[in-house]
Design a protein around this motif. Structure first.
Motif, PDB file in Angstrom:
ATOM      1  N   GLN A   1       0.834  -1.220   0.000  1.00  0.00           N
ATOM      2  CA  GLN A   1       0.000   0.000   0.000  1.00  0.00           C
ATOM      3  C   GLN A   1       0.866   1.268   0.000  1.00  0.00           C
ATOM      4  N   ALA A   2       1.920   1.243   0.793  1.00  0.00           N
ATOM      5  CA  ALA A   2       2.828   2.394   0.848  1.00  0.00           C
ATOM      6  C   ALA A   2       3.496   2.608  -0.508  1.00  0.00           C
ATOM      7  N   ILE A   3       3.922   1.517  -1.139  1.00  0.00           N
ATOM      8  CA  ILE A   3       4.569   1.607  -2.451  1.00  0.00           C
ATOM      9  C   ILE A   3       3.580   2.163  -3.482  1.00  0.00           C
ATOM     10  N   LYS A   4       2.378   1.638  -3.444  1.00  0.00           N
ATOM     11  CA  LYS A   4       1.336   2.122  -4.357  1.00  0.00           C
ATOM     12  C   LYS A   4       1.147   3.630  -4.190  1.00  0.00           C
ATOM     13  N   ASN A   5       1.024   4.069  -2.955  1.00  0.00           N
ATOM     14  CA  ASN A   5       0.792   5.498  -2.726  1.00  0.00           C
ATOM     15  C   ASN A   5       1.995   6.363  -3.086  1.00  0.00           C
ATOM     16  N   MET A   6       3.180   5.791  -2.968  1.00  0.00           N
ATOM     17  CA  MET A   6       4.392   6.518  -3.363  1.00  0.00           C
ATOM     18  C   MET A   6       4.378   6.739  -4.886  1.00  0.00           C
ATOM     19  N   VAL A   7       3.878   5.756  -5.616  1.00  0.00           N
ATOM     20  CA  VAL A   7       3.765   5.897  -7.074  1.00  0.00           C
ATOM     21  C   VAL A   7       2.745   6.985  -7.422  1.00  0.00           C
ATOM     22  N   LEU A   8       1.611   6.961  -6.734  1.00  0.00           N
ATOM     23  CA  LEU A   8       0.568   7.959  -7.011  1.00  0.00           C
ATOM     24  C   LEU A   8       1.038   9.371  -6.625  1.00  0.00           C
ATOM     25  N   GLN A   9       1.796   9.428  -5.531  1.00  0.00           N
ATOM     26  CA  GLN A   9       2.366  10.704  -5.084  1.00  0.00           C
ATOM     27  C   GLN A   9       3.352  11.220  -6.148  1.00  0.00           C
ATOM     28  N   SER A  10       4.149  10.325  -6.718  1.00  0.00           N
ATOM     29  CA  SER A  10       5.077  10.697  -7.798  1.00  0.00           C
ATOM     30  C   SER A  10       4.288  11.264  -8.972  1.00  0.00           C
ATOM     31  N   ARG A  11       3.228  10.547  -9.363  1.00  0.00           N
ATOM     32  CA  ARG A  11       2.397  10.985 -10.480  1.00  0.00           C
ATOM     33  C   ARG A  11       1.832  12.386 -10.224  1.00  0.00           C
ATOM     34  N   ASP A  12       1.323  12.590  -9.006  1.00  0.00           N
ATOM     35  CA  ASP A  12       0.739  13.900  -8.684  1.00  0.00           C
ATOM     36  C   ASP A  12       1.780  15.013  -8.755  1.00  0.00           C
ATOM     37  N   MET A  13       2.999  14.696  -8.314  1.00  0.00           N
ATOM     38  CA  MET A  13       4.051  15.720  -8.368  1.00  0.00           C
ATOM     39  C   MET A  13       4.412  16.046  -9.813  1.00  0.00           C
ATOM     40  N   ILE A  14       4.427  15.029 -10.654  1.00  0.00           N
ATOM     41  CA  ILE A  14       4.724  15.278 -12.075  1.00  0.00           C
ATOM     42  C   ILE A  14       3.578  16.076 -12.702  1.00  0.00           C
ATOM     43  N   GLN A  15       2.364  15.596 -12.444  1.00  0.00           N
ATOM     44  CA  GLN A  15       1.176  16.182 -13.065  1.00  0.00           C
ATOM     45  C   GLN A  15       0.994  17.657 -12.704  1.00  0.00           C
ATOM     46  N   SER A  16       1.359  18.011 -11.490  1.00  0.00           N
ATOM     47  CA  SER A  16       1.161  19.402 -11.061  1.00  0.00           C
ATOM     48  C   SER A  16       2.345  20.286 -11.448  1.00  0.00           C
ATOM     49  N   ASP A  17       3.279  19.742 -12.236  1.00  0.00           N
ATOM     50  CA  ASP A  17       4.487  20.505 -12.585  1.00  0.00           C
ATOM     51  C   ASP A  17       5.131  21.117 -11.352  1.00  0.00           C
ATOM     52  N   PHE A  18       5.190  20.298 -10.309  1.00  0.00           N
ATOM     53  CA  PHE A  18       5.644  20.824  -9.029  1.00  0.00           C
ATOM     54  C   PHE A  18       7.064  21.381  -9.081  1.00  0.00           C
ATOM     55  N   ILE A  19       7.926  20.714  -9.812  1.00  0.00           N
ATOM     56  CA  ILE A  19       9.318  21.168  -9.864  1.00  0.00           C
ATOM     57  C   ILE A  19       9.409  22.558 -10.511  1.00  0.00           C
ATOM     58  N   ASP A  20       8.570  22.809 -11.523  1.00  0.00           N
ATOM     59  CA  ASP A  20       8.542  24.146 -12.136  1.00  0.00           C
ATOM     60  C   ASP A  20       8.139  25.214 -11.128  1.00  0.00           C
ATOM     61  N   LYS A  21       7.227  24.859 -10.261  1.00  0.00           N
ATOM     62  CA  LYS A  21       6.797  25.814  -9.228  1.00  0.00           C
ATOM     63  C   LYS A  21       7.984  26.179  -8.332  1.00  0.00           C
ATOM     64  N   ILE A  22       8.778  25.175  -7.994  1.00  0.00           N
ATOM     65  CA  ILE A  22       9.949  25.439  -7.149  1.00  0.00           C
ATOM     66  C   ILE A  22      10.967  26.277  -7.916  1.00  0.00           C
ATOM     67  N   ARG A  23      11.195  25.896  -9.169  1.00  0.00           N
ATOM     68  CA  ARG A  23      12.169  26.654  -9.968  1.00  0.00           C
ATOM     69  C   ARG A  23      11.756  28.127 -10.087  1.00  0.00           C
ATOM     70  N   SER A  24      10.468  28.349 -10.346  1.00  0.00           N
ATOM     71  CA  SER A  24      10.003  29.742 -10.457  1.00  0.00           C
ATOM     72  C   SER A  24      10.198  30.488  -9.148  1.00  0.00           C
ATOM     73  N   ALA A  25       9.916  29.809  -8.054  1.00  0.00           N
ATOM     74  CA  ALA A  25       9.997  30.479  -6.751  1.00  0.00           C
ATOM     75  C   ALA A  25      11.429  30.898  -6.426  1.00  0.00           C
ATOM     76  N   PHE A  26      12.393  30.110  -6.879  1.00  0.00           N
ATOM     77  CA  PHE A  26      13.791  30.420  -6.533  1.00  0.00           C
ATOM     78  C   PHE A  26      14.547  31.064  -7.685  1.00  0.00           C
ATOM     79  N   ASN A  27      13.812  31.428  -8.713  1.00  0.00           N
ATOM     80  CA  ASN A  27      14.436  32.003  -9.904  1.00  0.00           C
ATOM     81  C   ASN A  27      15.018  33.390  -9.604  1.00  0.00           C
TER      82      ASN A  27
END
Lengths: 312, 312
Positions: free
Chosen positions: B286-312
Motif C-alpha cells: 500500500q505504501a509503495i502504491k501510494n508513493m507511485v501515485l504521489q510521484s504521479r501527482d508531483m509530475i502532473q502538477s508541474d511541481f518542480i517548475d513551481k519550485i524553480r520559479s519560486a527560486f528564480n
C-alpha cells in the motif's frame, strides 16, 4: 530537614498547592518540616478551610507572585518578596534544604543559578525530566530546556549528572547512558553529537551505550538520554502532547498512565548546590505532593554531596 | 509520463514493491507508465506470479542492490548497476520523470543531489514528512534528516519549499508556517531559531504564524513546520514510535490511523530538479502504491517548475 514549597506557583495555585502540601505533610515524619512560601495569612486560612492544621507547617511570608509570562531575571530582582525570590533567599542561607515550585520555569532556573549557584566544576545545570519506559520503570532525559545551545562538554556532564540521579534516586547501579541522535552509528549526527560521542565513549564514569534515536526514548536501551536543551524541550513537549491525546480520546493504558507527571513530581535542576525542583505548570495536588516527597528523597540521600564529589 | 520505481528497495522488497507496483498500475491512465528498476527477469517473473501482466510495465535492468547499511556515496559510485544508481541516471537524462525508492535514504539523497542536482537558488534540499493533524488533514515537517546542521537561511527556504508543497499537493492556498521552537515568544529559542525568526517574519512569500512548540505539531496552528534536520529526525522517529506503541497495544483511533505512512506514500526530497520520493524502510504494498501515485501527482502538477520559479 526543611522542605521549601512555593504556594503561589502553578496554574491551579494556591488551591492545588495547599491540598498537595496537606497530603505531603501527612507522609512526612517528625523532623521533616514543610516550609510554605506565599501570603502567610491566606495560606493558613486556606489550609484550615481544606481541613488541614496550620500549625503543622512553617511559613515564610512572600505575598508577591511571579507569573508564568514574566521575564525571569527581571522578575526575580524586581520582586524580592515573591515566593520564588524568597525561596531562593532562604535556600541560599541554608534556612531550608530544598525548594520546589510549579511556577515560572525560567525564574526557578535563574533563581537556582544566582542564589545557590552551580556546583564547582559543573559548566551548566540541566533540567531533567523523567520518561516512562514501555516495559516498566523510568528513564531520564536531560537537558530539557535550561540550555538551548550546548557544547559537547556540557552533554558529557549531563551524562554524569543523569547517571548520579538514576543511581541514587532510582537505585540503578550502573545506569546506561544513550546520546540522543539521528542514527545508530558513531559517525552519525550533527556537529554537536558527533563531537560529543567520543567524549561519552571515553568517559569512564558513565556506562555509555552509544547513540539512541527518537524511537528509542521509551525503550530499555538506556536509563539516561542526553541531548541539548532545545532538542530535549521539543521532545518533552511532543511526548506530553501524545499523552494529552490519549487522555482526550479516553485511551486507557498502563504505559500512558506512567506519562502522568503527577506520579513523580517535577523536574529537578541538576548541577546546582541544593535540591531544586520545577513542577509542571498544571500541577495537581498529587503532583505537588510528589514534588515534596521527591525533595525529601533528594535531601535524605545527600544527593547534592554526590554531585559535588563527582565534580570535585 | 514515466514514473520510476525501485523494485529492490525496502525491507520487504521485492515482494512488497512488486505488489505495490501492480496495485498502482491499475490506477494509472494510459500515458502514465511505471518504469521498474531491478533484476528484469526476476521482476517479470514475480509480477506474473503475483497475477500481474509484465507487459503493463517498462523495465530497466539493475540487478544490484544498495542495502540499508551501506555508505551512501560509496555505494552510489561503486554500484553503477544498482537500482538506485540506475534510477538517478535515467532521471538525470530525462528518461523518467520521477524516481521513488524505499531503500537506503542516504543513497537516495546523495543520488538526488549529485544527479538531478539542487534547484538553482536552493541552498540545500530537505526531506519532508507528512504529519497528521488531530482534527483532520495533514501538515508537513521539514527537514527531517537531510541536513543535521542548518543555517537560518536554509530554514527560511524550507518554509518556502514546504509552503509550495502544501499549496500544490494539498490545495491549501495560504499555508501557515510555524517555526518549531521551545517557546512562543519571538526571543525564545536557540541561536538557530532566534536568528531564523526575523527571516521568516520578513519573508513575504510565506504566511508565518510564529513559533510552534513540540506540543503543537499535530494541531491546526500551522500547515508547515520548519526545523533543522536533527530536530526533525528525532521528532519524526519519536512520533513513529508512538504510533507503533498504539499498534502494539491494539489502541484503535482514527487519529493514530492517520500516522500510518502507508496511506500517503513517502517523504519527498524538496529542492532538487525532479520529483524524488523516499519511502519508509518497512514500506508495504500500500505504501509503495501510494508513493507511485504521489510521484504521479508531483509530475502532473508541474511541481518542480513551481519550485524553480519560486527560486528564480
Amino acid at each position: 530537614m526543611k522542605i521549601g514549597l512555593d504556594i503561589l506557583g502553578g496554574d491551579y495555585a494556591p488551591n492545588a498547592t495547599i491540598l498537595g502540601a496537606i497530603e505531603a505533610q501527612q507522609l512526612l515524619t517528625g523532623d521533616q518540616k514543610l516550609v510554605l512560601f506565599g501570603d502567610e495569612e491566606e495560606t493558613k486560612s486556606l489550609i484550615e478551610k481544606a481541613g488541614g492544621n496550620p500549625s503543622d507547617f512553617e511559613y515564610i511570608h512572600a505575598p508577591e507572585n511571579i507569573s508564568m509570562g514574566e521575564h525571569p531575571t527581571k522578575a526575580i530582582t524586581q520582586k524580592p518578596n515573591s515566593s520564588i525570590a524568597k525561596g531562593f533567599e532562604l535556600l541560599k542561607n541554608g534556612e531550608i534544604d530544598s525548594f520546589a515550585s510549579a511556577g515560572n520555569t525560567g525564574a526557578m532556573l535563574v533563581g537556582s543559578i544566582f542564589s545557590v549557584k552551580t556546583v564547582p566544576g559543573v559548566l551548566r545545570p540541566a533540567i531533567t525530566t523523567i520518561v516512562p519506559k514501555l516495559k516498566s520503570g523510568f528513564g531520564l532525559l536531560l537537558d530539557v530546556g535550561a540550555n538551548a545551545d550546548c557544547k559537547p562538554e556540557m552533554l558529557n556532564q549531563f551524562a554524569i549528572l543523569g547517571s548520579l540521579y538514576s543511581q541514587h534516586m532510582f537505585g540503578i547501579s550502573s545506569p546506561k547512558v544513550g546520546l540522543l541522535n539521528i542514527g545508530e552509528e558513531e559517525e552519525k549526527g550533527n556537529i554537536l553529537t558527533t563531537t560529543t560521542y567520543p567524549l561519552l565513549k571515553n568517559n569512564e564514569r558513565i556506562n555509555f551505550i552509544g547513540n539512541a534515536e527518537g524511537r528509542d526514548l521509551f525503550s530499555d536501551i538506556a536509563d539516561v538520554y542526553v541531548c541539548d536543551g532545545f532538542t530535549g524541550n521539543v521532545v518533552l513537549k511532543l511526548a506530553e502532547s501524545f499523552y494529552v491525546v490519549t487522555l482526550k480520546k479516553g485511551l486507557k493504558d498502563e504505559f500512558f498512565d506512567r506519562f502522568n507527571y503527577e506520579q513523580y513530581g517535577g523536574s529537578p535542576v541538576l548541577g546546582v548546590n541544593a535540591p531544586v525542583i520545577i513542577g509542571h505548570g498544571i500541577s495537581t495536588p498529587q503532583a505537588i505532593k510528589n514534588m515534596v516527597l521527591q525533595s525529601r528523597d533528594m535531601i535524605q540521600s545527600d544527593f547534592i554531596d554526590k554531585i559535588r564529589s563527582a565534580f570535585n
